[in-house]
Write an enzyme that holds these catalytic residues in place. Structure first.
Site, PDB file in Angstrom:
ATOM      1  N   TRP A 325       1.303  -4.952  -0.531  1.00 11.78           N
ATOM      2  CA  TRP A 325       1.217  -5.961   0.524  1.00 11.78           C
ATOM      3  C   TRP A 325       2.046  -5.549   1.736  1.00 11.78           C
ATOM      4  O   TRP A 325       1.661  -5.814   2.873  1.00 11.78           O
ATOM      5  CB  TRP A 325       1.708  -7.316  -0.014  1.00 11.78           C
ATOM      6  CG  TRP A 325       1.740  -8.410   1.016  1.00 11.78           C
ATOM      7  CD1 TRP A 325       0.744  -9.288   1.330  1.00 11.78           C
ATOM      8  CD2 TRP A 325       2.839  -8.753   1.874  1.00 11.78           C
ATOM      9  NE1 TRP A 325       1.147 -10.147   2.323  1.00 11.78           N
ATOM     10  CE2 TRP A 325       2.431  -9.844   2.676  1.00 11.78           C
ATOM     11  CE3 TRP A 325       4.131  -8.249   2.047  1.00 11.78           C
ATOM     12  CZ2 TRP A 325       3.265 -10.433   3.624  1.00 11.78           C
ATOM     13  CZ3 TRP A 325       4.970  -8.829   2.999  1.00 11.78           C
ATOM     14  CH2 TRP A 325       4.519  -9.911   3.765  1.00 11.78           C
ATOM     15  N   HIS A 326       3.166  -4.875   1.485  1.00 18.98           N
ATOM     16  CA  HIS A 326       4.061  -4.510   2.584  1.00 18.98           C
ATOM     17  C   HIS A 326       3.489  -3.412   3.474  1.00 18.98           C
ATOM     18  O   HIS A 326       3.859  -3.340   4.652  1.00 18.98           O
ATOM     19  CB  HIS A 326       5.418  -4.056   2.037  1.00 18.98           C
ATOM     20  CG  HIS A 326       6.290  -5.197   1.608  1.00 18.98           C
ATOM     21  ND1 HIS A 326       6.183  -5.803   0.376  1.00 18.98           N
ATOM     22  CD2 HIS A 326       7.284  -5.853   2.256  1.00 18.98           C
ATOM     23  CE1 HIS A 326       7.075  -6.777   0.295  1.00 18.98           C
ATOM     24  NE2 HIS A 326       7.749  -6.835   1.408  1.00 18.98           N
ATOM     25  N   GLY A 327       2.638  -2.588   2.962  1.00 21.99           N
ATOM     26  CA  GLY A 327       2.090  -1.552   3.823  1.00 21.99           C
ATOM     27  C   GLY A 327       1.164  -0.600   3.103  1.00 21.99           C
ATOM     28  O   GLY A 327       1.210  -0.471   1.869  1.00 21.99           O
TER      29      GLY A 327
END
Length: 477
Positions: A325-327
């Site tokens: 989700w973060h990248g």
């Protein structure tokens, strides 16, 4: 428009004045002003993506109503999955398409095929991961009949696009924020004062701690092959405080700004670096995201109700997905996987919910154990942060390898023409202040709060004058 910018310092008082003195007659006028202000705030980044935000808002508003009105389960599922697939489709195209395309091409090249990835030249819309999760939680809650659909489009639009939380959270729930926006707000001087103090403390975290640490962390990570063991250890610590000061500082400013308008947002951080194990850390770090994955992924997968292997599987899924989700980079996936590995011994020993109480130190051996637990948890967290910060997994591994093999522990001169002594002292002072505040919801409160605020403003002005690092890390997510 950054919270720590002159533009926002002009924008916020104007909206505040209009909200309480011009558009204060009804709930509808208050919400309409906040919607217009939020759309203007978002369009300052890139007005073209405002259409994406509006479309996403209308999609979930409409599908939520259709799910509630559906005459049978087949229709309910149709509208439910339409919303899910379109929302995740937007994320897939804008955030993950290039990652999957490049990874697939690299895999083909590894097995002997000559493949070139087809990449899209698109900019990641700021805040897309946050407002998409707002809409997803709303639709999921309607589908499982936890809430009723919202028929007032203005109220729902404000829930999705409220500007304090729009670009970097916290990730709100319809069950929490929608009831607040559906009633007229009355001015509360005490709440407004708390909001101002929370904004000031958030600016301290961002400008004084995060931006200063960023200068050193960037210099060390960008030149890690020439850094000694001690400098690399400091680099990991500096980044740990950079990302904490940066993101929790944004959250404080978001919560404080919202209080000025009479709305309470979900708390997103609760002094995570005082955690005694990694499970406690994740109950204190980015709370709105951790609880989102718990409620909308972990529990639907079976949570902890199944056998041991199901528990392990579900734990690794939520941590890896949280990392992704973060990248769109393997480093984030590795970071999530490492945290799952950290969590596994606690899960196997059924001790992942041991440290639920407030931390208290006494004059006995138990306090030594607590301090060692906090230190060891912070240490392994810093190791994981190396993967989060590094450009590639190879860089992260080589960074940590050099920490262990270089074995030189003297201060190194950095390109910014300053040494580390002052920064270390400042971090120690910040930790002491955080420790003193650990039981408080409002960081600047109690006796001499006005003096504390004045000192904080002086620190912001002193460090902000020389800071050239303005962006918030989580804007890229």
């Amino acid at each position: 428009m950054f919270f720590n910018s002159l533009t926002f310092a002009i924008f916020l008082p104007i909206v505040f004045f209009l909200y309480w003195f011009v558009f204060n007659k009804t709930k509808s006028t208050q919400n309409a002003l906040l919607i217009i202000s939020s759309y203007y705030f978002y369009s300052c980044w890139d007005w073209r993506f405002l259409f994406l935000l509006v479309f996403s808002t209308f999609l979930d508003y409409y599908t939520g109503i259709q799910i509630e009105k559906a005459a049978d389960e087949k229709n309910r599922k149709f509208w439910f999955w339409l919303s899910i697939m379109v929302n995740l489709g937007f994320l897939g195209v804008f955030k993950y398409y290039n990652f999957f395309s490049a990874s697939f091409a690299q895999m083909l090249t590894t097995v002997g095929f000559n493949a070139s990835p087809i990449l899209l030249d698109v900019v990641l819309p700021v805040g897309i991961s946050f407002y998409t999760f707002h809409g997803l939680s709303y639709v999921i809650d309607i589908y499982y009949k936890r809430i009723k659909a919202e028929y007032n489009f203005i109220d729902y639009s404000l829930f999705v696009s409220y500007f304090p939380l729009l670009v970097a959270g916290p990730i709100e729930r319809a069950t929490h924020l929608l009831p607040e926006v559906k009633v007229k707000r009355e001015f509360d001087f005490q709440k407004a004062k708390e909001g101002i103090y929370q904004i000031i403390w958030g600016l301290v975290k961002k400008v004084v701690i995060a931006d200063t640490c960023a200068t050193y962390a960037n210099a060390i990570f960008d030149n890690y092959t020439s850094m000694n063991s001690f400098s690399l250890m400091l680099g990991a610590v500096y980044f740990a405080f950079q990302i904490y000061g940066d993101f929790s500082g944004y959250s404080d400013m978001a919560l404080g700004t919202s209080k000025l308008f009479g709305l309470d947002l979900l708390r997103n951080f609760n002094y995570p670096y005082f955690s005694r194990d990694i499970a406690e850390f994740w109950r204190r770090w980015h709370i709105s995201l951790s609880s989102w994955f718990r409620d909308y992924l972990y529990i639907p997968l079976g949570g902890s109700k199944g056998g041991l292997w199901m528990k392990i599987r579900n734990t690794f899924i939520i941590f890896v997905v949280s990392g992704f989700w973060h990248g769109a980079n393997w480093t984030y996936i590795a970071w999530g996987f490492i945290n799952a590995v950290y969590f596994l011994p606690l899960l196997l020993s059924n001790s992942n919910r041991n440290n639920m109480d407030t931390i208290e130190l006494k004059s006995d051996f138990s306090s030594v154990k607590i301090v060692l637990s906090i230190f060891s948890t912070f240490l392994i967290t810093c190791v994981a942060w190396v993967f989060f910060r590094a450009k590639t997994i190879t860089d992260a591994v080589l960074y940590l390898k050099r920490v262990l093999t270089n074995r030189h522990f003297d201060f190194q001169y950095l390109a910014n023409e300053r040494y580390n002594y002052e920064l270390i002292l400042m971090i120690v002072l910040f930790v002491l202040v955080e420790w003193n505040n650990r039981t408080k919801t409002e960081p600047i409160s109690g006796k001499r709060s006005l003096l504390k605020a004045a000192l904080a403003i002086m620190a912001i002005m002193a460090f902000g004058t020389f800071s050239d690092y303005k962006e918030f890390i989580y804007f890229q997510f």
